[in-house]
Design a protein around this motif. Structure first.
Motif, PDB file in Angstrom:
ATOM      1  N   ASP A   1      75.334  37.822  56.858  1.00 10.86           N
ATOM      2  CA  ASP A   1      75.149  36.419  57.201  1.00 10.86           C
ATOM      3  C   ASP A   1      73.764  36.143  57.784  1.00 10.86           C
ATOM      4  OD1 ASP A   1      76.315  33.661  57.783  1.00 10.86           O
ATOM      5  OD2 ASP A   1      75.636  34.277  59.767  1.00 10.86           O
TER       6      ASP A   1
ATOM      7  N   ARG B   1      75.013  34.426  50.159  1.00 13.63           N
ATOM      8  CA  ARG B   1      75.114  34.086  51.582  1.00 13.63           C
ATOM      9  C   ARG B   1      75.766  32.724  51.776  1.00 13.63           C
ATOM     10  NH1 ARG B   1      69.544  34.358  54.392  1.00 13.63           N
ATOM     11  NH2 ARG B   1      69.231  32.491  53.122  1.00 13.63           N
TER      12      ARG B   1
ATOM     13  N   ARG C   1      79.307  31.801  53.689  1.00  9.16           N
ATOM     14  CA  ARG C   1      79.339  30.849  54.795  1.00  9.16           C
ATOM     15  C   ARG C   1      80.347  29.736  54.535  1.00  9.16           C
ATOM     16  NH1 ARG C   1      72.795  30.407  56.019  1.00  9.16           N
ATOM     17  NH2 ARG C   1      72.646  32.337  57.239  1.00  9.16           N
TER      18      ARG C   1
ATOM     19  N   ASP D   1      83.701  31.174  55.198  1.00  3.66           N
ATOM     20  CA  ASP D   1      83.949  31.342  56.627  1.00  3.66           C
ATOM     21  C   ASP D   1      84.302  30.004  57.273  1.00  3.66           C
ATOM     22  OD1 ASP D   1      84.020  33.083  58.897  1.00  3.66           O
ATOM     23  OD2 ASP D   1      82.170  32.148  59.589  1.00  3.66           O
ATOM     24  N   ARG D   2      83.606  28.933  56.866  1.00  6.32           N
ATOM     25  CA  ARG D   2      83.874  27.611  57.426  1.00  6.32           C
ATOM     26  C   ARG D   2      85.180  27.022  56.924  1.00  6.32           C
ATOM     27  NH1 ARG D   2      78.252  26.730  56.232  1.00  6.32           N
ATOM     28  NH2 ARG D   2      78.879  25.509  54.402  1.00  6.32           N
TER      29      ARG D   2
END
Length: 350
Positions: free
Chosen positions: A46, A253, A257, A260-261
């Motif tokens: 990340d 990446r 992300r 993850d969000r």
């Protein structure tokens, strides 16, 4: 996610260094053996990334070095870099349903393939004709989408084919009213991937050539390697994209992300992403197919491209590896490529 705390950064730094060294070592063996001209990789988390480049691009007038800013033909990575995210967009906007039959979106028919759904295409369970060759349609007056849908369906089961993604590319153009390369180009521009594009590209040291199909002639260079995509003008839902290791790292990446969000969110694209990285159908004893992506039991998500490229993502740790080579430059045996990919997969173990 790993890499945000101090200890996590140390562990990620060690992983980057070890993985980069392993990839560099395997690439060097392959280059020294004459199995491929060279290659480049992005290894990242990340918050950190590093690049590995070994050998050259195999260009005919003096070899130029492989580098993170050299564009490679990514073959079937087109499926996950262009078609898959654009399908997520139209699903999120309610323009298409994952389980609606394609006959709902294409005129004409009824066709045997009209009952096939977007989900079946993404999981490679569509039963569409597995033969990708499109030469049979050259010189005919039949629309390509209709021609593919008109073919008899194959037996049920999992079978990796390209025709489904060809159809999805054509469907996206119909739904959104623009050519696929323009739609994908807008997507990549927003994502900050300026070097990612469909061909053709000028022959230069900034572009890696692929296969020399006839001895004594120039290699395929700056135009798509895939024959079916070439017949479609180089722009197709299954092949045709060129990218660099830098852009591939940005893509990886950003996807991690977004994933993850997406935890706890219930919007349509987040659900599409979660389904995509969740096992949908078994492919063999080692992995399953999600929506477009391959998924292992230990949570690794990845996809390959025939020219010698791969993208590996590990959502649990936020780690990724993007691998770009022109392994077909010396022929389609692509010696050593299996071992190179296996080394990358092993780097995520534990």
């Amino acid at each position: 996610m790993a890499g945000l705390g101090g200890e996590g950064r140390v562990l990620d730094g060690d992983w980057l260094a070890e993985t980069g060294a392993e990839i560099r070592g395997v690439l060097k063996v392959m280059v020294d053996a004459g199995w491929l001209p060279g290659g480049t990789a992005v290894v990242g988390t990340d918050s950190m990334w590093e690049f590995v480049s070994v050998g050259g691009i195999g260009e005919t007038v003096g070899d130029h070095p492989a580098a993170p800013d050299v564009r490679y033909d990514v073959a079937s990575l087109t499926k996950v870099m262009a078609t898959w995210p654009l399908m997520g967009r139209v699903v999120a906007e309610g323009l298409v349903g994952l389980d609606a039959p394609l006959g709902s979106y294409f005129s004409g028919g009824p066709f045997p393939g009209g009952q096939v759904t977007v989900r079946q295409i993404l999981t490679h369970t569509s039963r569409l004709n597995p033969v990708t060759w499109l030469e049979r349609y050259v010189g005919t007056e039949q629309d390509l989408a209709e021609a593919i849908l008109a073919e008899p369906l194959d037996e049920e089961g999992y079978r990796y084919i390209d025709r489904g993604f060809i159809l999805l590319g054509l469907l996206l153009e119909r739904l959104l009213g623009d050519p696929l390369d323009r739609l994908a180009g807008e997507l990549w521009s927003v994502a900050g991937m300026p070097s990612t594009t469909y061909g053709p590209l000028s022959r230069s040291p900034a572009v890696a050539p692929t296969e020399r199909r006839i001895p004594g002639t120039a290699p395929t260079w700056g135009v798509v390697h895939d024959e079916a995509a070439a017949l479609m003008g180089g722009v197709a839902g299954h092949a045709g994209v060129f990218t660099t290791a830098i852009d591939l790292g940005v893509f990886a990446r950003d996807l991690l992300r977004v994933h993850d969000r997406s935890r706890g969110r219930r919007d349509a694209f987040s659900e599409y992403l979660r389904q995509s990285w969740r096992p949908q159908v078994p492919a063999d004893e080692h992995f399953s197919r999600g929506l477009a992506w391959l998924v292992t039991d230990d949570g690794l998500v990845y996809h390959h491209g025939y020219t010698g490229v791969s993208l590996f993502l590990h959502p649990a740790t936020g780690r990724y590896v993007g691998l770009l080579t022109n392994a077909v430059h010396h022929g389609r045996r692509r010696t050593g490529l299996f071992d190179l990919r296996a080394a990358v997969r092993a780097s995520f173990a534990g």
